[in-house]
Structures are given as structure tokens and as C-alpha cells.
Design an enzyme around this catalytic site. Structure first.
Site, PDB file in Angstrom:
ATOM      1  N   CYS A 138     -42.663  53.977  82.850  1.00 29.88           N
ATOM      2  CA  CYS A 138     -41.211  54.048  82.589  1.00 29.88           C
ATOM      3  C   CYS A 138     -40.434  53.090  83.492  1.00 29.88           C
ATOM      4  O   CYS A 138     -39.999  52.024  83.067  1.00 29.88           O
ATOM      5  CB  CYS A 138     -40.696  55.474  82.758  1.00 29.88           C
ATOM      6  SG  CYS A 138     -41.372  56.635  81.563  1.00 29.88           S
ATOM      7  N   ARG A 139     -40.257  53.476  84.755  1.00 33.59           N
ATOM      8  CA  ARG A 139     -39.327  52.725  85.606  1.00 33.59           C
ATOM      9  C   ARG A 139     -39.864  51.372  86.050  1.00 33.59           C
ATOM     10  O   ARG A 139     -39.169  50.352  85.932  1.00 33.59           O
ATOM     11  CB  ARG A 139     -38.968  53.566  86.841  1.00 33.59           C
ATOM     12  CG  ARG A 139     -38.152  54.788  86.522  1.00 33.59           C
ATOM     13  CD  ARG A 139     -38.125  55.775  87.658  1.00 33.59           C
ATOM     14  NE  ARG A 139     -39.435  56.380  87.867  1.00 33.59           N
ATOM     15  CZ  ARG A 139     -39.744  57.210  88.855  1.00 33.59           C
ATOM     16  NH1 ARG A 139     -38.830  57.505  89.754  1.00 33.59           N
ATOM     17  NH2 ARG A 139     -40.952  57.724  88.956  1.00 33.59           N
ATOM     18  N   SER A 140     -41.085  51.333  86.590  1.00 34.65           N
ATOM     19  CA  SER A 140     -41.570  50.048  87.114  1.00 34.65           C
ATOM     20  C   SER A 140     -41.806  49.001  86.018  1.00 34.65           C
ATOM     21  O   SER A 140     -41.594  47.814  86.279  1.00 34.65           O
ATOM     22  CB  SER A 140     -42.807  50.232  87.992  1.00 34.65           C
ATOM     23  OG  SER A 140     -43.883  50.797  87.301  1.00 34.65           O
ATOM     24  N   ASP A 187     -36.282  59.559  87.729  1.00 39.59           N
ATOM     25  CA  ASP A 187     -37.419  59.615  86.809  1.00 39.59           C
ATOM     26  C   ASP A 187     -36.921  60.110  85.447  1.00 39.59           C
ATOM     27  O   ASP A 187     -36.447  61.241  85.335  1.00 39.59           O
ATOM     28  CB  ASP A 187     -38.444  60.584  87.399  1.00 39.59           C
ATOM     29  CG  ASP A 187     -39.694  60.705  86.563  1.00 39.59           C
ATOM     30  OD1 ASP A 187     -39.699  60.210  85.415  1.00 39.59           O
ATOM     31  OD2 ASP A 187     -40.668  61.306  87.053  1.00 39.59           O
ATOM     32  N   CYS A 210     -43.643  52.680  90.549  1.00 39.81           N
ATOM     33  CA  CYS A 210     -43.133  54.035  90.331  1.00 39.81           C
ATOM     34  C   CYS A 210     -44.326  54.982  90.329  1.00 39.81           C
ATOM     35  O   CYS A 210     -45.386  54.644  90.867  1.00 39.81           O
ATOM     36  CB  CYS A 210     -42.314  54.118  89.039  1.00 39.81           C
ATOM     37  SG  CYS A 210     -43.231  53.726  87.532  1.00 39.81           S
ATOM     38  N   ASN A 270     -46.147  54.187  86.177  1.00 40.62           N
ATOM     39  CA  ASN A 270     -46.184  52.802  85.683  1.00 40.62           C
ATOM     40  C   ASN A 270     -46.032  52.738  84.160  1.00 40.62           C
ATOM     41  O   ASN A 270     -46.555  51.842  83.514  1.00 40.62           O
ATOM     42  CB  ASN A 270     -47.460  52.074  86.128  1.00 40.62           C
ATOM     43  CG  ASN A 270     -47.444  50.560  85.945  1.00 40.62           C
ATOM     44  OD1 ASN A 270     -48.480  49.932  85.788  1.00 40.62           O
ATOM     45  ND2 ASN A 270     -46.283  49.955  85.953  1.00 40.62           N
TER      46      ASN A 270
HETATM   47  P1  4NP Z   1     -42.592  56.591  85.756  1.00 40.17           P
HETATM   48  O1  4NP Z   1     -42.337  57.951  84.936  1.00 40.17           O
HETATM   49  O2  4NP Z   1     -43.081  57.021  87.121  1.00 40.17           O
HETATM   50  O3  4NP Z   1     -41.231  55.974  85.798  1.00 40.17           O
HETATM   51  O4  4NP Z   1     -43.607  55.800  84.978  1.00 40.17           O
HETATM   52  C1  4NP Z   1     -43.265  58.968  84.808  1.00 40.17           C
HETATM   53  C2  4NP Z   1     -44.321  58.833  83.946  1.00 40.17           C
HETATM   54  C3  4NP Z   1     -45.207  59.878  83.785  1.00 40.17           C
HETATM   55  C4  4NP Z   1     -45.046  61.042  84.500  1.00 40.17           C
HETATM   56  C5  4NP Z   1     -43.988  61.160  85.385  1.00 40.17           C
HETATM   57  C6  4NP Z   1     -43.102  60.116  85.541  1.00 40.17           C
HETATM   58  N1  4NP Z   1     -45.951  62.120  84.323  1.00 40.17           N
HETATM   59  O5  4NP Z   1     -45.738  63.159  84.943  1.00 40.17           O
HETATM   60  O6  4NP Z   1     -46.902  61.990  83.550  1.00 40.17           O
END
Ligand code: 4NP
Length: 148
Positions: free
Chosen positions: A8-10, A117, A3, A6
């Protein structure tokens, strides 16, 4: 599983696929990474931990960024959304490794869509991610088992 951050989703996609493979008795090496470097060295977001734990999944990831070595080391590079997919295809060091990049939801009955997201939203977004990646992990495992 890849993602953006790294955190939340992944991480939960990694846990869901590892869990599904273990349940099925299939040896599978599963890891996760992000396309961005915002959160390097961090465990998954506490909100993602909470939603995953409620679903019986344990998150073990420590955030890292995708590297060129990943494209060699893994048979599949699984993107959570279209942005990640494009980013990964651009970063792939060879045409063969570019072919390894796939979209998780293409293994579900909602192909072509993003794992949304959840970072800037409420807790329900994290539960939704758990549901989607669990379905994706099951579909991906089924595809692997049938040779796809
Ligand atoms: P992820 O979520 O891509 O699922 O880990 C996010 C984590 C952090 C951010 C955006 C999405 N950020 O903007 O910091």
C-alpha cells in the site's frame, strides 16, 4: 521506501519519489520494501493502484521484505510510520546504516507523524496516502537537492 506489507504505502511512495525525480531531471534509484513478509511477490493492493492511477502515478512494485543488503545499497531508508522506523533501526546491521533510517513525514510540514495505514479502511484512506506521500516525496527531493 518502507512500510509494513509493501503493498500500500511504500509502493506509492516509491512511485511518487521516482516521478518527482524524473520531473526534476534528477537521477535517483528508488525502491520499496516491507518490514513484514505477509505479501511477498504480490503487486500493490488494487485499491492503492486505483488511487495512484487517479493521481497519475504508476505502481510497479512487487512486494519484498527489507534485507541487510538494503542498508548498504541505499543512502536513505525511508520509513512510512513510527513502527517501521523502530523496526528498521533495530534491523540496521551497523551504526552507520542506522543513521540512514528516516521518517517520510519529517520532510513535510507535518513532521513526526505516520503515513496512516489504509489497509483496513475505506477508499478515502488510499487517496489520503497518495497526498501525504506526494508531499513527502517533494520534500525529500528538495532536501536532497539542497544537500540535506
Ligand atoms: P502497507 O499496508 O504496510 O502500507 O503495505 C498493509 C498491508 C498489509 C497489512 C497491513 C498493512 N496486513 O496486515 O496484511
Amino acid at each position: 521506501m518502507v512500510c509494513l506489507g509493501n503493498i500500500c504505502r511504500s509502493p506509492v511512495a516509491e512511485a511518487a519519489l521516482r516521478h518527482a525525480a524524473e520531473q526534476a531531471g534528477i537521477p535517483l534509484e528508488v525502491d520499496s520494501a516491507g518490514t513484514a513478509a505477509y505479501h511477498l511477490g504480490k503487486p500493490a493492493d488494487p485499491r492503492m493502484h486505483a488511487a495512484a492511477t487517479a493521481a497519475g502515478l504508476t505502481l510497479t512494485s512487487i512486494a519484498r521484505q527489507v534485507t541487510a543488503i538494503d542498508f548498504d545499497r541505499f543512502d536513505l531508508i525511508v520509513a512510512m510510520d513510527a513502527d517501521n522506523l523502530n523496526e528498521l533501526r533495530s534491523a540496521a546491521p551497523t551504526p552507520a546504516s542506522r543513521e540512514k533510517v528516516v521518517l517520510l513525514r519529517d520532510y513535510t510540514d507535518t513532521p513526526g507523524r505516520d503515513v496512516p495505514d489504509p489497509y483496513y479502511g475505506g477508499p478515502e484512506g488510499f487517496d489520503e496516502v497518495v497526498q501525504i506521500v506526494t508531499a513527502g516525496a517533494a520534500g525529500l527531493l528538495a532536501a536532497l537537492q539542497s544537500g540535506g
